[in-house]
Design an enzyme around this catalytic site. Structure first.
Site, short mmCIF file in Angstrom:
data_model
loop_
_atom_site.label_atom_id
_atom_site.label_comp_id
_atom_site.label_asym_id
_atom_site.label_seq_id
_atom_site.Cartn_x
_atom_site.Cartn_y
_atom_site.Cartn_z
N ARG A 1 32.56 -32.26 13.79
CA ARG A 1 31.64 -32.07 14.92
C ARG A 1 30.40 -32.93 14.76
O ARG A 1 29.88 -33.49 15.73
CB ARG A 1 31.25 -30.59 15.04
N LYS B 1 25.05 -33.58 4.04
CA LYS B 1 26.06 -34.55 4.46
C LYS B 1 26.27 -34.55 5.97
O LYS B 1 26.74 -35.54 6.53
CB LYS B 1 27.38 -34.35 3.71
P1 13P Z 1 31.69 -30.35 11.00
O1 13P Z 1 32.98 -30.24 11.73
O2 13P Z 1 30.73 -29.24 11.35
O3 13P Z 1 31.06 -31.72 11.11
O4 13P Z 1 31.88 -30.04 9.45
C1 13P Z 1 32.88 -30.53 8.69
C2 13P Z 1 32.77 -30.00 7.32
O5 13P Z 1 31.81 -29.39 6.90
C3 13P Z 1 33.95 -30.28 6.50
O6 13P Z 1 33.82 -29.80 5.23
#
Ligand code: 13P
Length: 331
Positions: A254, A190
């Site tokens: 992120r 994802k």
């Molecule tokens: P990131 O902040 O690394 O994109 O991940 C979010 C996440 O895995 C929420 O479950």
């Protein structure tokens, strides 16, 4: 009976958050590589680098001594980025007692070996029950006490049943699943779709386009997962579509922020410098494309993301690339 002691390795936003959840239930020790972070957690109950002013459980203790941490563990949680799991565990391989279950929080593939974090852990700590905690879990929302749910996935359901109450709270519901592969792949794949979603929003697409990216992204995640042996139904759950939605829509993600920055015209180097944290999808995208070729699975969204991250295509070109229609296109 003596309470179960949880040790979390890695004091990034999610490792710190999970340690805070466990600390409300049982004695918990967080290992931070940076001694200043460990001091700040102990004296001010904060991790300002990753979680700003948010208050952590006052019961949470931290150390920068990894051997001390590993020695204490009745349950070991691995919260370092995927590319650092092997090197981190190599620092402690003699220091974990037999039978201690190990839970991964990492959502990426190891570059080179293409291994999932639970596979790397099983190699580094042979004989230990290994599983993962995953779901739609944006760290700062959980520290703020907003309700969320997650999944503990272990091959042996009895292990997950024993671990469930260590992390659960009235606002954090923990489910179980025995499809470790499917749950782990959901969290990993994802991130790449979230980069595509961030690019879409950065380019100013419409809501239909955003929905298309999520739905078709889920389709290609499921396709690769099924080809690799996962239960396709797992991708309809919290660790699949659940985590996909949270990560694609949250401004705090992120991976999504990487996509937005690329759409603003930043190079990948500038994007990562601006982020100052690890976005797992960046390193994992080329590895996923290798798997897609090996398993002969079509992943057009991941292919576009990989091309943009590698600098071979701009986000605008990537979205124009979606115009290519093939006779085999079936929803
Ligand atoms: P990131 O902040 O690394 O994109 O991940 C979010 C996440 O895995 C929420 O479950």
């Amino acid at each position: 009976a003596r309470p179960v002691r949880v040790v979390v390795l890695g004091a990034g936003s999610w490792g710190t958050t999970v340690a805070g959840l466990a600390a409300r239930n049982t004695p918990t020790l967080l290992w931070a590589r940076d001694p200043n972070t460990a001091d700040e957690v102990n004296s001010e109950h904060r991790n300002s680098r990753y979680l700003g002013d948010r208050a952590l459980s006052p019961d949470l203790r931290a150390t920068s001594d990894i051997a001390e941490a590993a020695n204490e563990a009745d349950v070991l949680v691995v919260g370092v980025p995927s590319h650092a799991v092997r090197s981190t565990l190599s620092e402690i391989s003699n220091g974990v007692r037999a039978w201690v279950p190990v839970l991964s929080l990492a959502k990426g593939l190891e570059p080179g070996t293409r291994q999932r974090p639970t596979e790397v852990i099983a190699e580094c700590l042979p004989g230990h029950p290994v599983g993962l905690l995953a779901g739609p879990n944006i760290a700062r929302e959980i520290v703020d006490g907003l309700a969320a749910a997650s999944v503990v996935a272990t091959q042996d359901d009895r292990v997950a049943t024993a671990l469930q109450p260590l992390f659960a709270s009235p606002v954090f519901r923990v489910y179980r699943n025995t499809d470790v592969l499917g749950c782990e792949l959901g969290g990993i794949l994802k991130n790449i779709v979230a980069i595509a979603a961030g690019m879409a929003d950065g380019l100013g697409v419409g809501d239909n386009t955003r929905a298309m990216v999520l739905a078709r992204g889920l389709a290609e995640m499921t396709r690769l997962g099924e080809a690799m042996g996962a239960n396709p139904r797992t991708f309809a759950g919290l660790t699949g579509v659940g985590d996909l939605i949270a990560t694609c829509i949250s401004p705090a993600s992120r991976n999504r922020r990487v996509g937005e920055a690329l759409a603003r015209g930043l190079t990948i180097e500038q994007t990562l410098a601006e982020l100052g944290q690890v976005a797992e999808g960046v390193k994992t995208a080329p590895t996923v494309m290798e798997l897609a070729r090996d398993y002969d699975v079509e992943m057009p969204i991941a292919a576009e993301v990989e091309a943009v991250v590698a600098g071979r295509r701009t986000p605008a070109e990537a979205y124009r690339g979606l115009r290519r229609v093939t006779p085999g296109d079936e929803d």
